[in-house]
Motif scaffolding. Structure first.
Motif, short mmCIF file in Angstrom:
data_model
loop_
_atom_site.label_atom_id
_atom_site.label_comp_id
_atom_site.label_asym_id
_atom_site.label_seq_id
_atom_site.Cartn_x
_atom_site.Cartn_y
_atom_site.Cartn_z
N THR A 201 83.85 29.35 13.52
CA THR A 201 84.15 28.20 12.42
C THR A 201 83.94 26.89 12.92
N ARG A 202 83.61 25.76 12.11
CA ARG A 202 83.33 24.55 12.49
C ARG A 202 84.40 23.97 13.36
N LYS A 203 85.79 24.47 12.86
CA LYS A 203 86.96 24.07 13.83
C LYS A 203 87.07 24.73 15.00
N GLN A 204 86.48 25.87 15.31
CA GLN A 204 86.87 26.75 16.33
C GLN A 204 85.82 25.88 17.31
N ILE A 205 84.59 25.61 16.91
CA ILE A 205 83.63 25.19 17.67
C ILE A 205 84.06 23.61 18.39
N LEU A 206 84.79 22.83 17.26
CA LEU A 206 85.23 21.70 17.81
C LEU A 206 86.38 22.05 19.02
N ILE A 207 87.12 23.01 18.76
CA ILE A 207 88.33 23.51 19.85
C ILE A 207 87.45 23.72 21.16
N THR A 208 86.48 24.58 21.11
CA THR A 208 86.00 24.87 22.55
C THR A 208 85.25 23.83 23.01
N GLU A 209 84.58 22.93 22.41
CA GLU A 209 84.01 21.72 22.75
C GLU A 209 85.13 20.78 23.52
N LEU A 210 86.28 20.76 22.75
CA LEU A 210 87.25 20.16 23.50
C LEU A 210 87.89 20.54 24.73
N LEU A 211 87.98 21.80 24.78
CA LEU A 211 88.41 22.61 25.93
C LEU A 211 87.24 22.43 26.98
N HIS A 212 85.94 22.45 26.64
CA HIS A 212 84.96 22.48 27.62
C HIS A 212 84.87 21.17 28.24
N SER A 213 85.54 20.00 27.68
CA SER A 213 85.24 18.80 28.37
C SER A 213 86.65 18.59 28.96
#
Ligand code: ADP
Ligand code: ZN
Length: 810
Positions: A201-213
């Motif tokens: 989902t969009r929110k999950q993508i945001l979270i993974t991006e956050l964790l990525h950085s």
């Protein structure tokens, strides 16, 4: 597998337990275990682990309380030494040394059994019924103490036993949670980089991006950005994209002060260079290297410490930096942080929350933190790879703990450095007579900074004879400030500089006495004079808070001329306000700084020059460095001269030198005015002349004539009892014992016994106090005799409390 544990009880014994199979993996020295102890369960500190059999009938430990040890064998060696040196049981010593609040509280719990119906059939007393009715309100049971307070009765054990006997209630030991436990937090880590984005989902993508950085993130932090984040995370976790784990977070000291002017890079001067060179040699030798760094205030000692720390950190060693007063931490931390940007450090003192102390302690133990700054108890910090200990203002009496385990952190620093093959620097402008004596005997290397930096002059010190002053100013109402001091304050205010006025007594008047016979009004519970507090118009005891109305006639001679005397800081503030109505005046004593942060606030105001005159107790004498303070007034040098202690002169000399050093730290020269009724006393005149050696010689001659430390060793056994009769009885037993052991030749000619006699303060908080001095040149004999006396069973049987005060270990 067996362990030996020490428990927090007044006995030197340690105890053996066996370890059940399931716990054997976790066993380690330095961890705590819950152990059965008689009817109770106690916290035991594991001090030995063995596989030997031969003690089959020992009980099993119940539980291990720590995930990781609180100390290792090397630390234990030091702690054992402490326990023996101060004649304090190891278990009690460890309880004192380790961070507070971490032991599970053991409570006796009372609860109702199932036999509810039968209750009416049996005969129980009204009191017992009352107990049952109260417990009925607590289906899960309640602690015995709680029950007692609810009933408003203390003595209920007989009824409780009867009810237990009848099977209505049960009593059991339950262990509550400790006050302080490790804090954990849920953390989310990214597992895989190659994420099939389409399925998220969009929110999950945001979270993974956050964790990525960020690498990882706490759930609490994510919660702030995403509503209802847990289900999102759980679904990511199920797909193996993230993992969620519970991890410990460390609570830090939270100190981030910023006081005092900016510090440019400082090139050490020649004297500092020499001192540093010697210290570095000590550090590099990896052997025990004790130094006395003797330098007047403002001579750049702190610079030397900071450079020594830098060298130690380069060598990947650890540092313990002891300061006498927690109030000094902000200034030191500011300097430290500027010098060592990003260097992590632990701050250990009573102003830091217990949980932060616990967390820092364990990080120090793991070797994660290399610099520890703290008050006296920081000497026990379990640092790894210790290379340097600094004891700043080593002469300061606050290094000595005066209750429970009476130890001197300065002496312990020496011992700890000795055990760890480390370097130790004792720094002072006015070294303790004991320390200087040791240095003269070659025990410590002598380093000296004879001048103030940039040859700034030391303030000129004037002594004002207050006897003359009193005669000369009969018509003025106040004798608190001499004319010279008043004029000097005027002058300071005019130049827009700042003045410190030092007076080591709080309250308004420190005692009230009869002008005819000299009778002094004393506390009923304590043998001390009462302090008059004008705001409440009553007399208060600073030891027990007992208060009473001042009377108008003398109870001894019925004279009517009752006079308050001995000015305290409160009265001084009033007076100064009256004399200098336009000045901005602040007071700093334990009454005005009891609130958290109050102390720092006053210092900041002084630093910003929002205060013209700062009045205070010894709090203002230590360590501060404010360039616009050009006048220091000592209201009475006599307070410390009159304390009943063979070190009264030493204290006075140190206090006066210290407080004088506060003046003229900047570009303008300073001025010091000391008011006294003893203008000829050597402690005062030597302080005026900044003549440490002269003072030392005078003092040593006196000590030698009276065979006081440092020429002898003294142990002061302080005995106290609530009952004077029982106390006296105990003392008689003690006298017999001493006479006996002296005639048996055990200590004859080695130990001189003085007393037991009434203590200088014969009563505190209604406890009668006596002291017994053991004195002799043979330190071991004195120590052993003290130990013998302590172990004499009849003392405890007679309800006397004995505290060992190893006096000249100070
Ligand atoms: P102490 O600890 O002996 O009281 P400090 O180390 O605090 O002395 O030094 C007093 C003041 O002098 C501080 O402001 C410090 O920055 C400054 N100072 C110390 N050493 C030097 C030096 N070599 N050159 C110039 N200023 C110095
Ligand atoms: Zn009192």
């Amino acid at each position: 597998m067996f362990v030996t544990v020490a428990v927090n009880i007044p006995s030197e014994k340690t105890f053996s337990y066996s370890v059940p199979e399931a716990l054997q993996q976790e066993i380690a020295i330095g961890k705590r275990a819950l152990v059965p102890f008689g009817k109770r369960r106690l916290t035991g500190y594991i001090i030995e682990v063995s596989h030997l059999t031969g003690c089959e009938d020992v009980k099993e430990i119940i539980e291990i309380l720590d995930f990781e040890p609180l100390f290792n064998e090397e630390d234990l060696k030091f702690y054992r030494w402490v326990s023996q040196y101060y004649i304090y049981p190891l278990g009690k010593a460890l309880a004192e040394i380790l961070p507070g609040g971490i032991d599970p509280k053991s409570d006796r719990w009372i609860s109702i059994t199932g036999k509810r119906e039968e209750r009416n059939d049996l005969q129980i007393s009204a009191a017992q019924k009352c107990i049952i009715d109260t417990i009925d309100h607590f289906p899960g049971g309640l602690p015995l103490d709680r029950l007692k307070s609810l009933l408003g009765k203390k003595d209920i054990s007989r009824d409780i036993n009867a009810l237990v006997g009848a099977g209505f209630i049960v009593v059991e030991e339950r262990n509550g949670k400790p006050e302080i436990t490790p804090k954990t937090e849920k953390l989310v880590h990214l597992n895989r980089q190659d994420i099939a984005i389409t399925k998220l989902t969009r929110k999950q993508i945001l979270i993974t991006e956050l964790l990525h950085s960020h690498g990882s993130c706490s759930v609490a932090a994510l919660r702030k950005g995403f509503k209802n984040v847990m289900p999102l995370l759980r679904s990511l976790e199920r797909r193996g994209i993230v993992c969620i784990s519970e991890e410990e977070v460390s609570r830090g000291h939270g100190q981030n002060p910023d006081i005092g002017g900016g510090e440019a890079v400082i090139t050490p001067n020649e004297d500092q260079e020499h001192a540093l060179c010697e210290i570095v040699k000590g550090l590099q030798s990896s052997s025990f290297s004790p130094f006395l760094l003797h330098g007047v205030t403002g001579s750049g000692k702190t610079e030397v410490y900071l450079n020594a720390i830098a060298e130690t950190l380069r060598m990947r060693g650890s540092v313990i930096f002891l300061i006498p007063e927690i109030a000094l931490t902000p200034q030191l931390l500011t300097r430290f942080n500027r010098r060592f940007k990003g260097q992590e450090l632990a701050v250990l003192h009573s102003g830091i929350s217990k949980s932060a102390r616990y967390d820092q302690w364990r990080r120090i133990q793991r070797g994660d933190i290399n610099v520890v700054i703290g008050a006296r108890s920081a000497v026990f910090a379990p640092v790894r790879n210790l290379k340097l200990i600094i004891v700043d203002e080593e002469h300061d009496t606050s290094y000595k703990q005066d209750d429970r385990m009476r130890y001197s952190a300065r002496d312990l620093a020496i011992m700890k450095a000795n055990l760890s093959l480390a370097t130790v620097i004792l720094g002072s402008a006015t070294p303790a007579v004991q320390t200087y004596f040791n240095t003269m005997r070659g025990k410590y290397r002598y380093l000296v900074l004879p001048r103030r930096v940039e040859d700034r002059p030391l303030p000129k010190v004037e002594i004002i004879d207050m006897k003359r002053e009193a005669e000369g100013s009969r018509h003025t109402s106040s004798h608190i400030l001499s004319r010279a001091l008043k004029e000097a304050i005027d002058d300071t205010l005019e130049k827009k500089h700042q003045a410190l006025l030092f007076l080591n007594r709080r309250g308004s008047y420190t005692f009230t006495f009869c002008f005819d016979c000299g009778h002094v009004f004393r506390c009923l519970n304590c043998a001390v004079s009462m302090t008059y507090h004008a705001s409440e118009s009553n007399l208060k005891c600073h030891y027990c808070d007992y208060a009473m109305r001042p009377s108008t006639s003398c109870p001894a001679c019925h004279g009517k001329r009752i006079r308050p005397y001995g000015v305290g800081t409160e009265r001084l503030e009033e007076e100064v306000n009256k004399l200098f109505p336009h000045a901005r005046i602040e007071r700093m004593d334990s009454d005005t700084t009891s609130r958290k942060g109050a102390y720092e606030k006053i210092l900041k105001a002084l630093d910003r020059r929002d205060i013209d005159i700062l009045i205070g107790t010894q709090m203002i004498t230590k360590g501060h460095d404010f360039p616009y303070v050009t006048l220091v007034g000592v209201i009475s040098a006599d307070t410390s001269l009159n304390i009943p202690d063979f070190r009264a002169s030493e204290r006075t000399f140190q206090l006066l030198t210290q407080v004088s050093g506060r003046g003229g730290r900047g570009a303008s020269p300073g001025r010091v005015i000391i008011q006294t009724f003893n203008p000829g006393h050597y402690a005062i005149t030597r302080a005026r002349d900044y003549d440490y050696m002269g003072f030392y010689d005078d003092e040593l001659a006196l000590r030698s004539a009276l065979s006081y430390p440092p020429l002898t060793r003294i142990v002061n056994l302080q005995l106290s009892s609530l009952s004077r009769e029982k106390g006296m009885e105990g003392l008689n037993g003690l006298r017999d014992f001493i006479a006996d052991s002296l005639t048996k030749n055990k200590w004859k000619d080695k130990v001189e016994v003085i007393g037991p006699a009434e203590s200088p303060i014969a009563r505190i908080k209604a406890r009668h106090r006596w002291q017994l001095l053991l004195k002799g040149k043979d330190a071991r004999a004195v120590h052993n005799m003290a130990k013998d006396i302590l172990s004499k069973a009849s003392i405890t049987a007679l309800d006397i409390k004995v505290d060992v005060d190893p006096l000249n270990f100070m």
